[in-house]
Design a protein around this motif. Structure first.
Motif, short mmCIF file in Angstrom:
data_model
loop_
_atom_site.label_atom_id
_atom_site.label_comp_id
_atom_site.label_asym_id
_atom_site.label_seq_id
_atom_site.Cartn_x
_atom_site.Cartn_y
_atom_site.Cartn_z
N ILE A 1 -0.21 -11.14 4.97
CA ILE A 1 -1.42 -10.33 5.17
C ILE A 1 -1.15 -9.23 6.19
N ALA A 2 -0.45 -9.57 7.27
CA ALA A 2 -0.12 -8.57 8.29
C ALA A 2 0.79 -7.49 7.71
N ASP A 3 1.75 -7.87 6.86
CA ASP A 3 2.64 -6.88 6.24
C ASP A 3 1.86 -5.92 5.35
N VAL A 4 0.99 -6.45 4.51
CA VAL A 4 0.19 -5.60 3.62
C VAL A 4 -0.70 -4.68 4.46
N SER A 5 -1.26 -5.23 5.53
CA SER A 5 -2.10 -4.43 6.42
C SER A 5 -1.32 -3.25 7.00
N GLU B 1 10.11 -6.74 -1.20
CA GLU B 1 10.47 -8.02 -0.58
C GLU B 1 9.26 -8.64 0.11
N SER B 2 8.46 -7.82 0.79
CA SER B 2 7.26 -8.35 1.45
C SER B 2 6.28 -8.89 0.44
N PHE B 3 6.06 -8.14 -0.64
CA PHE B 3 5.13 -8.60 -1.67
C PHE B 3 5.70 -9.82 -2.39
N GLY B 4 7.01 -9.83 -2.61
CA GLY B 4 7.65 -10.97 -3.26
C GLY B 4 7.49 -12.24 -2.44
N MET C 1 7.12 8.13 -1.72
CA MET C 1 7.84 6.92 -2.12
C MET C 1 6.88 5.98 -2.83
N ASP C 2 7.39 5.19 -3.75
CA ASP C 2 6.60 4.16 -4.41
C ASP C 2 6.48 3.00 -3.42
N MET C 3 5.28 2.80 -2.88
CA MET C 3 5.07 1.79 -1.84
C MET C 3 5.39 0.38 -2.34
N ILE D 1 1.54 -1.91 5.84
CA ILE D 1 2.05 -1.02 4.80
C ILE D 1 1.01 -0.01 4.36
N PHE D 2 -0.22 -0.49 4.14
CA PHE D 2 -1.26 0.39 3.60
C PHE D 2 -2.23 0.91 4.64
#
Length: 185
Positions: free
Chosen positions: A97-101, A11-14, A3-5, A103-104
């Motif tokens: 920051i927690a979401d990006v953490s 929405e999280s990045f937005g 999937m394209d992360m 996700i990746f």
């Protein structure tokens, strides 16, 4: 095919981008939220434009933060919107920051969120990052390289390897205990 992360978590990045832009606008406007100037009468277009230009020049921007407004002719200033504390501006940034953490699969301290970081847990989180994020990626890359780079006849003789042993060393205290025991033997 994965999937394209970025698309999957847009929405999280937005939210993070919107929060960053909001903070930039908030501070560039003198760290005050916008409001309205109320005049008891009716102003001409020229008077409105002159008042708007004068207000921006005198009260907007971080250099003018906290300046006292002088209102004439019965005008009143009425604040609109929420202040960043009420809107939980900083908490939203931490959540991003927690979401990006998550996700990746990157520990938050590597994204420079050191709120709950200590020397010991950073070492442990680094080991977990290597084991659960870096090693699986290295395994995928190695398998793909071995499959695509070498001919079928070469696959037994040649292979790709990633040497990550230095990244997988235990924390300082565990290594010290290990060397001490080894020395005593």
């Amino acid at each position: 095919t994965g999937m394209d992360m970025i698309r999957h978590h847009k929405e999280s990045f937005g939210l993070g981008i919107a929060n960053r832009d909001y903070g930039a606008n908030f501070y560039s406007n003198g760290a005050h939220l916008s409001g309205v100037l109320r005049h008891p009468g009716k102003l001409t277009i020229e008077a409105v434009n002159r008042l708007k230009a004068s207000w921006r020049q005198t009260y907007s921007g971080t250099n003018n933060a906290g300046s006292a407004a002088i209102l004439e002719e019965g005008m009143e200033f009425q604040r609109l919107g929420l202040d960043p504390g009420t809107a939980q501006f900083l908490e939203t940034g931490r959540k991003t920051i927690a979401d990006v953490s998550r996700i990746f699969g990157v520990p938050q301290f590597l994204l420079e969120d050191l709120d709950r970081a200590t020397f010991n847990n950073i070492e442990q989180l680094t080991l977990l990052f290597v084991r659960h994020t870096i090693l699986p990626w290295c395994e995928r890359i190695r398998n793909e390289f071995n499959r695509k780079i070498f001919a079928t006849s070469e696959r037994g003789r040649y292979k790709i390897r990633f040497v990550l042993s230095s990244l997988l060393q235990g924390d300082t205290q565990s290594r010290g205990e290990y060397y001490s025991k080894l020395f005593n033997i």
